[in-house]
Design an enzyme around this catalytic site. Sequence first.
Site, PDB file in Angstrom:
ATOM      1  N   CYS A   1      15.493  -2.928 -24.676  1.00  0.00           N
ATOM      2  CA  CYS A   1      13.901  -3.447 -24.598  1.00  0.00           C
ATOM      3  C   CYS A   1      13.413  -3.615 -25.601  1.00  0.00           C
ATOM      4  O   CYS A   1      13.659  -3.427 -26.473  1.00  0.00           O
ATOM      5  CB  CYS A   1      14.453  -1.963 -23.893  1.00  0.00           C
ATOM      6  SG  CYS A   1      12.377  -1.416 -22.998  1.00  0.00           S
TER       7      CYS A   1
ATOM      8  N   HIS B   1      15.043   4.812 -23.481  1.00  0.00           N
ATOM      9  CA  HIS B   1      16.599   4.322 -22.355  1.00  0.00           C
ATOM     10  C   HIS B   1      18.035   4.320 -22.980  1.00  0.00           C
ATOM     11  O   HIS B   1      18.541   4.047 -24.077  1.00  0.00           O
ATOM     12  CB  HIS B   1      16.468   2.824 -22.784  1.00  0.00           C
ATOM     13  CG  HIS B   1      15.193   2.064 -23.206  1.00  0.00           C
ATOM     14  ND1 HIS B   1      14.548   2.275 -21.163  1.00  0.00           N
ATOM     15  CD2 HIS B   1      14.173   1.178 -23.215  1.00  0.00           C
ATOM     16  CE1 HIS B   1      13.239   1.408 -21.579  1.00  0.00           C
ATOM     17  NE2 HIS B   1      13.313   1.277 -22.559  1.00  0.00           N
TER      18      HIS B   1
ATOM     19  N   HIS C   1      29.088  -1.435 -12.087  1.00  0.00           N
ATOM     20  CA  HIS C   1      27.791  -0.893 -11.132  1.00  0.00           C
ATOM     21  C   HIS C   1      26.930  -2.549 -10.001  1.00  0.00           C
ATOM     22  O   HIS C   1      27.194  -2.821 -10.022  1.00  0.00           O
ATOM     23  CB  HIS C   1      26.549  -0.688 -11.630  1.00  0.00           C
ATOM     24  CG  HIS C   1      26.640   1.060 -11.576  1.00  0.00           C
ATOM     25  ND1 HIS C   1      27.852   1.695 -11.036  1.00  0.00           N
ATOM     26  CD2 HIS C   1      26.826   1.500 -12.658  1.00  0.00           C
ATOM     27  CE1 HIS C   1      28.020   3.426 -11.166  1.00  0.00           C
ATOM     28  NE2 HIS C   1      26.646   2.784 -12.536  1.00  0.00           N
TER      29      HIS C   1
END
Length: 1122
Positions: free
Chosen positions: A696, A704, A833
């Site tokens: 980030c 995070h 995912h």
Amino acid sequence: MNSPNESDGMSGREPSLEILPRTSLHSIPVTVEVKPVLPRAMPSSMGGGGGGSPSPVELRGALVGSVDPTLREQQLQQELLALKQQQQLQKQLLFAEFQKQHDHLTRQHEVQLQKHLKQQQEMLAAKQQQEMLAAKRQQELEQQRQREQQRQEELEKQRLEQQLLILRNKEKSKESAIASTEVKLRLQEFLLSKSKEPTPGGLNHSLPQHPKCWGAHHASLDQSSPPQSGPPGTPPSYKLPLPGPYDSRDDFPLRKTASEPNLKVRSRLKQKVAERRSSPLLRRKDGTVISTFKKRAVEITGAGPGASSVCNSAPGSGPSSPNSSHSTIAENGFTGSVPNIPTEMLPQHRALPLDSSPNQFSLYTSPSLPNISLGLQATVTVTNSHLTASPKLSTQQEAERQALQSLRQGGTLTGKFMSTSSIPGCLLGVALEGDGSPHGHASLLQHVLLLEQARQQSTLIAVPLHGQSPLVTGERVATSMRTVGKLPRHRPLSRTQSSPLPQSPQALQQLVMQQQHQQFLEKQKQQQLQLGKILTKTGELPRQPTTHPEETEEELTEQQEVLLGEGALTMPREGSTESESTQEDLEEEDEEDDGEEEEDCIQVKDEEGESGAEEGPDLEEPGAGYKKLFSDAQPLQPLQVYQAPLSLATVPHQALGRTQSSPAAPGGMKSPPDQPVKHLFTTGVVYDTFMLKHQCMCGNTHVHPEHAGRIQSIWSRLQETGLLSKCERIRGRKATLDEIQTVHSEYHTLLYGTSPLNRQKLDSKKLLGPISQKMYAVLPCGGIGVDSDTVWNEMHSSSAVRMAVGCLLELAFKVAAGELKNGFAIIRPPGHHAEESTAMGFCFFNSVAITAKLLQQKLNVGKVLIVDWDIHHGNGTQQAFYNDPSVLYISLHRYDNGNFFPGSGAPEEVGGGPGVGYNVNVAWTGGVDPPIGDVEYLTAFRTVVMPIAHEFSPDVVLVSAGFDAVEGHLSPLGGYSVTARCFGHLTRQLMTLAGGRVVLALEGGHDLTAICDASEACVSALLSVELQPLDEAVLQQKPNINAVATLEKVIEIQSKHWSCVQKFAAGLGRSLREAQAGETEEAETVSAMALLSVGAEQAQAAAAREHSPRPAEEPMEQEPAL
């Protein structure tokens, strides 16, 4: 009768009596006081002479005795009734008073509420009015700013128009415009280069200014190029000198031979555009010092005392003197300092033969280029003293700068400019061609050494990712000199319409050389065909490089010329080339450079080199995973110059092998037979520091969980424990967009696989549209992301996610091909995912799914098993193979009836269509009280995972190795208490499948200590290191009730598709020790039954043989033979 104690109650038959106090109750008269009045007529019964006054008669006792008890009871009842009535009245009064007071309080409360609501509404209205006023003021300010900006723009426009009008109406004597800083710098550079042009007669090889020295202009097939002109001292490109006393009758035009490869039409068109560029202020694309990348390279300025004249040998001229070093032209295309001859590389470089006899060093030149064997004798010879190292480094550097400048300006070299730097193998071919005279060797060797010096200097200072290659050095130097000398570059001369060559010794020599060169090309072609057959038979034919969509047609043409025409030194690895990665790095790290500038920066890598500047120093190429194209390359012998007479007609030309890019080997060493480099058959580990750039923009790793420190910590742990030294380290690469599109949509691939600066160029179908920059959300930390936890970095994330996919591909392909035993991929971001068109849960591209698809497509792998033990369900992997029966997906994850992220992975999801039964979800339920631990995971492997996997019998096993089920992860990201040691034992069980071809890919896990411990345990298991045994308490412990219920449900569902799991349904509640004992007992029973059955069958067979009658046709022993 009001009593102060009215709240007391009575028990019994008359409760209302308690209303009165006890004292009042006792005061009730028992007898009725009657005051009788006797009748007046009644005489006194006791009167007698008592004085005549009547005395009262005492009737109390008599009356009391005479009163009826019933009457008394009635009176009491009446009084009690009266009391009850009075009590009821009091109750009603009290209730009425209470009701009245309650209503009053209720009305007061309502009034207060209404008043409060009114105040709130007034405050809200005031706040809204303030916000409206503020918004209005902000809008007015914005409008005012816009109006101000518009006024400024109008003023600027008016000012520019006025300036333009002034310029239009200016006098001719005034300046037309004020140049910018960049224009001034380029103009100054151009003027300086013009001012540095040497005057005639500067050195001993300069061309005298004489009109007779300029030959005629020879026309080529391309008539579109206009003749060039220049100031005195600058010869036109097509006007050629006649050196020395050489007779002009022998001057003949150059002819194009069949051995010269034709350049691409596109390159020719681009060159024509470059030739017609008249202004030096425009952007030049043919120079190496103009582009942004090449500005970083070293610019060697300064000239020696007495600058030499410009190039005296131009294409189309007759044979010139060997005294001009720039006329030394090798067959492989190195033109030295000749600025007007574009270099063309032949497909094969020349290598020194092992037998270094003088005859084998006889040199010759290409018949299409000027010879160096005609004209005056050379005044420079090469001796050992000339090759001695200079004692002072500064003196040597100064000599190199002067040498390069002198060579750029067309001069020759002296002995003091020689260097001791070793000559690369790719340049040794230059020394094998040309003149056989000692002076020809000397002049040629000067070029070789000087080109090597320039290459080394530019390599030391240039960007590491795009280091100079020896194969491109000649072209770089030539283009560099064209930039400095400002002489236009033209196309190679084509076949002319000239008369036949005179039958001179020089012409005969060229004919012989042309014939030998054609023979050499034929031999080379045969060698290539034989080599291709050998590689095809052994099954080691390297893959053709898959091209990236972002590579333009010009870049592909340039790469093909480097790989085929110049002889690339390495073969592309699986699905990628070094030039592709170099091109991508150029696009991402220097986006302002266009494709033409990047074409000149193609890197030909060494086999032992690093993957790039982003890779750590400990990442080295462990060996070529894919075999080289040319297996006959051998170490080179040191370059030695022999003075031998020219005997071209008698010495056959030996076919030369491809050279290495490393310097020449020491003298006297014999070349060992070249063997293909093979990987050690051990565990492979892949890791690349480029994946660390995905983070980030806020830089806060505490916010995070998925940060770069995860893979850094794992890599450090493997180094500290010494496990890394036992593994084979594999070089990663970035996956191509085509490889990613095997699982993901083209839109998704372009959105997350490209950087914003090259996205529009790659999106030829305009799939992304104008909303490509609006797909991300602003996070509370200040960065951007796909969702609240999946961060995105516009500059680096696209390359990092592609690197993660490519690293796993490289490792899995080597394991599947049998080069490695197994492997562990330390990659991020995770991928299980990521769905076809959706990025979520820290995942962008599904690395495991892409790898499984490509293994089946490219290596023809039949069946692939994917085991996902991440605590979160791999919804993306399940989606990719839900209808595929060739891929079995088994997931162990926390489900909690769909209340745990991502909510998918129910036990009932078993696949669809032909893939029914090939999707197994061990969905743990029941929360974390008690948490799932080692016992439950080992039981699941014993009863569900391993039986189904053995029945499926996969060819390769891929593991989505997420370690967020390890103890240490809190409930939102974990919550279970599996030990790191347990995952090592699970890995050991999976190694019994597919012949041990198991590849683990890091997925989730965010506690650094936990994931480091688990990774260490898994790598130890892959290396077959002895694992720490499980605790006895774990072996004796029984799985908890929730886990047993989950496994019972899974077995009930999957038993319809896998019959092997049915027998484990009864023993789910047993501990591991009990299960092992039961399995041992069962195995012994089965063995005993098998022995009994075999014995019974043998006994039955023996009995049958004894009692069976002899066949009638079989003669008895006593019967005579007929």
